[in-house]
Design a protein around this motif. Structure first.
Motif, PDB file in Angstrom:
ATOM      1  N   LEU A  22      41.854  42.693  58.693  1.00 37.00           N
ATOM      2  CA  LEU A  22      41.988  41.367  58.080  1.00 37.00           C
ATOM      3  C   LEU A  22      40.792  41.060  57.185  1.00 37.00           C
ATOM      4  O   LEU A  22      40.934  40.551  56.069  1.00 37.00           O
ATOM      5  CB  LEU A  22      42.118  40.302  59.167  1.00 37.00           C
ATOM      6  N   SER A  23      39.604  41.380  57.688  1.00 34.96           N
ATOM      7  CA  SER A  23      38.378  41.126  56.918  1.00 34.96           C
ATOM      8  C   SER A  23      38.375  41.901  55.616  1.00 34.96           C
ATOM      9  O   SER A  23      38.046  41.364  54.549  1.00 34.96           O
ATOM     10  CB  SER A  23      37.164  41.500  57.768  1.00 34.96           C
ATOM     11  N   LYS A  24      38.741  43.174  55.673  1.00 35.51           N
ATOM     12  CA  LYS A  24      38.719  44.010  54.473  1.00 35.51           C
ATOM     13  C   LYS A  24      39.804  43.610  53.485  1.00 35.51           C
ATOM     14  O   LYS A  24      39.604  43.687  52.269  1.00 35.51           O
ATOM     15  CB  LYS A  24      38.882  45.479  54.865  1.00 35.51           C
ATOM     16  N   LEU A  25      40.965  43.193  53.983  1.00 37.59           N
ATOM     17  CA  LEU A  25      42.032  42.758  53.079  1.00 37.59           C
ATOM     18  C   LEU A  25      41.626  41.508  52.313  1.00 37.59           C
ATOM     19  O   LEU A  25      41.876  41.389  51.111  1.00 37.59           O
ATOM     20  CB  LEU A  25      43.325  42.520  53.871  1.00 37.59           C
ATOM     21  N   VAL A  26      40.987  40.568  53.017  1.00 36.39           N
ATOM     22  CA  VAL A  26      40.519  39.364  52.334  1.00 36.39           C
ATOM     23  C   VAL A  26      39.421  39.719  51.334  1.00 36.39           C
ATOM     24  O   VAL A  26      39.356  39.156  50.238  1.00 36.39           O
ATOM     25  CB  VAL A  26      40.018  38.316  53.352  1.00 36.39           C
ATOM     26  N   ALA A  27      38.556  40.668  51.696  1.00 38.09           N
ATOM     27  CA  ALA A  27      37.516  41.120  50.764  1.00 38.09           C
ATOM     28  C   ALA A  27      38.134  41.744  49.523  1.00 38.09           C
ATOM     29  O   ALA A  27      37.623  41.585  48.405  1.00 38.09           O
ATOM     30  CB  ALA A  27      36.594  42.114  51.456  1.00 38.09           C
ATOM     31  N   LEU A  28      39.239  42.449  49.712  1.00 38.71           N
ATOM     32  CA  LEU A  28      39.921  43.056  48.575  1.00 38.71           C
ATOM     33  C   LEU A  28      40.514  41.979  47.660  1.00 38.71           C
ATOM     34  O   LEU A  28      40.437  42.090  46.422  1.00 38.71           O
ATOM     35  CB  LEU A  28      41.030  43.994  49.074  1.00 38.71           C
ATOM     36  N   VAL A  29      41.071  40.931  48.255  1.00 41.19           N
ATOM     37  CA  VAL A  29      41.580  39.812  47.454  1.00 41.19           C
ATOM     38  C   VAL A  29      40.429  39.162  46.682  1.00 41.19           C
ATOM     39  O   VAL A  29      40.569  38.804  45.510  1.00 41.19           O
ATOM     40  CB  VAL A  29      42.278  38.777  48.360  1.00 41.19           C
ATOM     41  N   ARG A  30      39.284  39.021  47.344  1.00 41.86           N
ATOM     42  CA  ARG A  30      38.100  38.478  46.668  1.00 41.86           C
ATOM     43  C   ARG A  30      37.729  39.319  45.449  1.00 41.86           C
ATOM     44  O   ARG A  30      37.481  38.793  44.366  1.00 41.86           O
ATOM     45  CB  ARG A  30      36.923  38.456  47.638  1.00 41.86           C
ATOM     46  N   GLN A  31      37.715  40.623  45.624  1.00 34.69           N
ATOM     47  CA  GLN A  31      37.331  41.512  44.522  1.00 34.69           C
ATOM     48  C   GLN A  31      38.376  41.480  43.411  1.00 34.69           C
ATOM     49  O   GLN A  31      38.038  41.587  42.225  1.00 34.69           O
ATOM     50  CB  GLN A  31      37.139  42.935  45.044  1.00 34.69           C
ATOM     51  N   GLN A  32      39.639  41.327  43.782  1.00 32.86           N
ATOM     52  CA  GLN A  32      40.688  41.193  42.771  1.00 32.86           C
ATOM     53  C   GLN A  32      40.489  39.917  41.961  1.00 32.86           C
ATOM     54  O   GLN A  32      40.694  39.913  40.738  1.00 32.86           O
ATOM     55  CB  GLN A  32      42.060  41.175  43.450  1.00 32.86           C
ATOM     56  N   ALA A  33      40.086  38.838  42.631  1.00 32.68           N
ATOM     57  CA  ALA A  33      39.839  37.579  41.933  1.00 32.68           C
ATOM     58  C   ALA A  33      38.680  37.717  40.953  1.00 32.68           C
ATOM     59  O   ALA A  33      38.735  37.230  39.816  1.00 32.68           O
ATOM     60  CB  ALA A  33      39.555  36.474  42.945  1.00 32.68           C
ATOM     61  N   ILE A  34      37.615  38.402  41.373  1.00 35.00           N
ATOM     62  CA  ILE A  34      36.473  38.626  40.485  1.00 35.00           C
ATOM     63  C   ILE A  34      36.886  39.488  39.304  1.00 35.00           C
ATOM     64  O   ILE A  34      36.516  39.209  38.147  1.00 35.00           O
ATOM     65  CB  ILE A  34      35.315  39.292  41.253  1.00 35.00           C
ATOM     66  N   ALA A  35      37.678  40.529  39.574  1.00 38.68           N
ATOM     67  CA  ALA A  35      38.112  41.431  38.504  1.00 38.68           C
ATOM     68  C   ALA A  35      38.995  40.702  37.501  1.00 38.68           C
ATOM     69  O   ALA A  35      38.861  40.889  36.281  1.00 38.68           O
ATOM     70  CB  ALA A  35      38.858  42.621  39.100  1.00 38.68           C
ATOM     71  N   ALA A  36      39.918  39.881  37.996  1.00 42.03           N
ATOM     72  CA  ALA A  36      40.811  39.153  37.098  1.00 42.03           C
ATOM     73  C   ALA A  36      40.055  38.146  36.250  1.00 42.03           C
ATOM     74  O   ALA A  36      40.394  37.910  35.090  1.00 42.03           O
ATOM     75  CB  ALA A  36      41.903  38.449  37.911  1.00 42.03           C
ATOM     76  N   ALA A  37      39.019  37.550  36.817  1.00 41.14           N
ATOM     77  CA  ALA A  37      38.261  36.537  36.087  1.00 41.14           C
ATOM     78  C   ALA A  37      37.269  37.132  35.099  1.00 41.14           C
ATOM     79  O   ALA A  37      37.113  36.643  33.978  1.00 41.14           O
ATOM     80  CB  ALA A  37      37.517  35.636  37.075  1.00 41.14           C
ATOM     81  N   PHE A  38      36.605  38.224  35.493  1.00 45.98           N
ATOM     82  CA  PHE A  38      35.487  38.713  34.688  1.00 45.98           C
ATOM     83  C   PHE A  38      35.587  40.181  34.280  1.00 45.98           C
ATOM     84  O   PHE A  38      34.758  40.642  33.484  1.00 45.98           O
ATOM     85  CB  PHE A  38      34.175  38.506  35.458  1.00 45.98           C
ATOM     86  N   GLY A  39      36.585  40.932  34.804  1.00 44.29           N
ATOM     87  CA  GLY A  39      36.725  42.342  34.443  1.00 44.29           C
ATOM     88  C   GLY A  39      35.469  43.125  34.765  1.00 44.29           C
ATOM     89  O   GLY A  39      34.869  42.962  35.832  1.00 44.29           O
ATOM     90  N   VAL A  40      35.060  44.013  33.838  1.00 46.44           N
ATOM     91  CA  VAL A  40      33.808  44.756  33.995  1.00 46.44           C
ATOM     92  C   VAL A  40      32.772  44.223  33.000  1.00 46.44           C
ATOM     93  O   VAL A  40      31.906  44.947  32.524  1.00 46.44           O
ATOM     94  CB  VAL A  40      34.014  46.274  33.804  1.00 46.44           C
ATOM     95  N   GLY A  41      32.883  42.923  32.677  1.00 46.33           N
ATOM     96  CA  GLY A  41      32.027  42.308  31.676  1.00 46.33           C
ATOM     97  C   GLY A  41      30.687  41.855  32.201  1.00 46.33           C
ATOM     98  O   GLY A  41      30.239  42.242  33.285  1.00 46.33           O
TER      99      GLY A  41
END
Length: 530
Positions: A22-41
């Motif tokens: 559960l912890s890692k899945l939520v962390a993955l959602v967090r990283q997806q949110a960061i990626a969608a917002a800022f990409g590799v910028g």
């Protein structure tokens, strides 16, 4: 220490697996949110550099299986509940005093640390990273408090909270980004909002750390295992033992983190490299973290109870079990990451500001991570053996040697391979550490059956290679048939190719008649086949 009946290894592993998943899945959602917002910028790259300093302390002191956690478990497991509460309070007082000073230093000299980490960063990236570091600096103090809490709760059989509490850090970041996206909409990617986006990431990270500590503290109080009372009795029985294990182990783990600093130093001239390490690293850490916690959390107290010479026969059996379970799980997963890197990254991250160019960069780093998954966790298993033996000095000395090795490999591999070369350097360091630890334990424990252990590990490695090849061939065939565009198509290809690879590995590995293979497969059947 705990007055509760002890749980079985299977029961502990089940609790840890579910909570960590559960912890890692939520962390993955967090990283997806960061990626969608800022990409590799710029914002994501700055955050990768700013977070590495508080992350240093979080991994070093606050992580499950970190030095403080390991030292607390090793000492408290041998003491009564009343002694444990006093020991926890004394250790908390000592550690907090040192970390408050470090927190102040981080705030004052934030710009210096960012310049040291990324000498080739752009002025905008450095400015954002400096502000982020100043905001997240209190995580140094929180890391020590959380590490003590992890160790205390581990000895009290509170495995669920240990594994689920990191969810709080991810949730606060997701909420912060959600509010920012609601207010700015598509303008979130505009340069004038870069500093604001960076601040939201930093405040969300700090808020999550505070919540994680508070959740642990409440449980400690409820169990009578220490409060926030200041206690300066540094001669209290057990304090010296904690320090003797924790101090060299902290330096040892710190040396490993210095390798990360070295990696970022070489990566600062490669656009988006730091962000790519973060995105690819989470993909690897999701399964690796789950399996690591399942193996190491229940294993460490057991190893500590087998530290006496008369128990070394059973200790060696536990070491074998830890290494073989690591091989059974990490080798095939690593092969799948290598074979399916591009579709994995595209499915998980490619949306919003994260485009196909970013997918290629992150996939190349993910391949390098996949190659080294087994030695990464195998090294951790062996380090815990030394901690159980009351020896934190040996891992420290090995880590010192590895700093030079890592810097040399970074220098050699970054030129021909770019960002993946830096990750391959880390793989080389972990491999060297594993070999050195086995050699030293072989002498320390009057001989290890290394040949008997190496044969099944080599067999599992070969099985994983065949599985990875089968998975890649399946992916190639389905892409020729269906193309490679569209989320549904990509998910289908990824699922089919992954299942083929795992099926091939299981079919081959079962023929090896290893008890560890039977153990892993039986657990999977119990959970997924009713």
């Amino acid at each position: 220490m705990s007055e509760k009946p002890s749980r079985s290894l299977a029961g502990i592993a089940g609790i840890v697996a579910v909570a960590t998943l559960l912890s890692k899945l939520v962390a993955l959602v967090r990283q997806q949110a960061i990626a969608a917002a800022f990409g590799v910028g710029v914002v994501a790259n700055a955050y990768s550099y700013a977070y590495v300093v508080p992350s240093f302390f979080w991994v070093l002191l606050g992580g499950v299986n970190g030095p403080i956690h390991s030292a607390i478990v090793s000492v408290l497991s041998k003491r009564s509940k009343q002694e444990s509460a006093q020991l926890v309070e004394t250790t908390t007082t000592l550690v907090s005093g040192l970390l408050i000073l470090i927190t102040v230093i981080l705030v004052v000299f934030a710009d210096f640390f960012i310049s040291l980490l990324g000498p080739q960063l752009s002025s905008q990236t450095q400015a954002i990273a400096t502000v982020q570091l100043q905001i997240m600096a209190p995580m140094a103090l929180l890391a020590g408090l959380v590490g003590i809490g992890f160790g205390t709760l581990n000895t009290a059989n509170q495995y669920w909270l240990l594994s689920i509490s990191p969810v709080l850090s991810s949730i606060t970041i997701i909420i912060g980004l959600g509010i920012l996206a609601f207010q700015l909409g598509d303008d979130i990617v505009l340069p004038r909002y870069a500093l604001l986006g960076g601040q939201v990431l930093a405040w969300g990270t700090l808020a999550g750390a505070i919540l994680q500590w508070l959740a642990q503290l409440i449980t400690q109080w409820r169990l009578g295992l220490g409060t926030l009372r200041l206690r300066f009795d540094f001669r209290f029985p057990g304090v010296r033992e904690v320090i003797n294990i924790m101090a060299p182990a902290t330096f040892s783990s710190g040396m490993m983190q210095i390798n990360l600093y070295t990696d970022l130093f070489f990566a600062s001239g490669i656009a988006g490299a730091a962000a790519a390490f973060s995105y690819a690293g989470l993909l690897v850490q999701t399964p690796l973290g789950i399996i690591s916690n399942v193996i190491l959390l229940p294993l460490l107290p057991m190893l500590s109870q087998l530290a006496a010479p008369e128990d070394w026969v059973n200790l060696k059996l536990r070491i074998r079990q830890g290494l073989l379970v690591t091989a059974v799980t990490m080798l095939p997963l690593g092969a799948l990451f290598v074979a399916l890197a591009v579709p994995i990254v595209r499915v998980v991250y490619e949306r919003g500001a994260f485009e196909q160019e970013g997918s290629q960069l992150v996939a190349s780093v993910l391949i390098a991570y996949g190659i080294g998954m087994f030695v990464y966790l195998a090294r951790d298993v062996l380090v815990r053996v030394f901690y159980a033996l009351g020896d934190g000095t040996t891992p420290f000395r090995v880590s010192l040697l590895n700093i030079m090795l890592n810097a040399g490999l970074d220098y050699i591999l970054v030129k021909p391979f770019g960002a993946p070369g830096i990750t391959l350097a880390t793989v080389g360091v972990n491999f060297a550490s594993t070999i050195m630890f086995l050699f030293i334990l072989n002498r320390r424990l009057n001989g290890l059956p290394l040949r008997d252990w190496s044969i099944p590990i080599l067999g599992l490695t070969a099985s994983s290679f065949v599985a990875g090849t089968a998975s890649w061939a399946t992916l190639w065939a389905t892409q020729r048939l269906l193309g490679s565009e569209g989320l549904i198509v990509q998910l289908l290809q990824l699922t089919v190719s992954g299942l083929v690879g795992l099926g091939v590995f299981a079919a081959i590995a079962l023929q090896m008649k290893l008890p560890e293979v039977d153990l892993v497969i039986s657990r999977l059947r119990q959970r997924f086949v009713r």
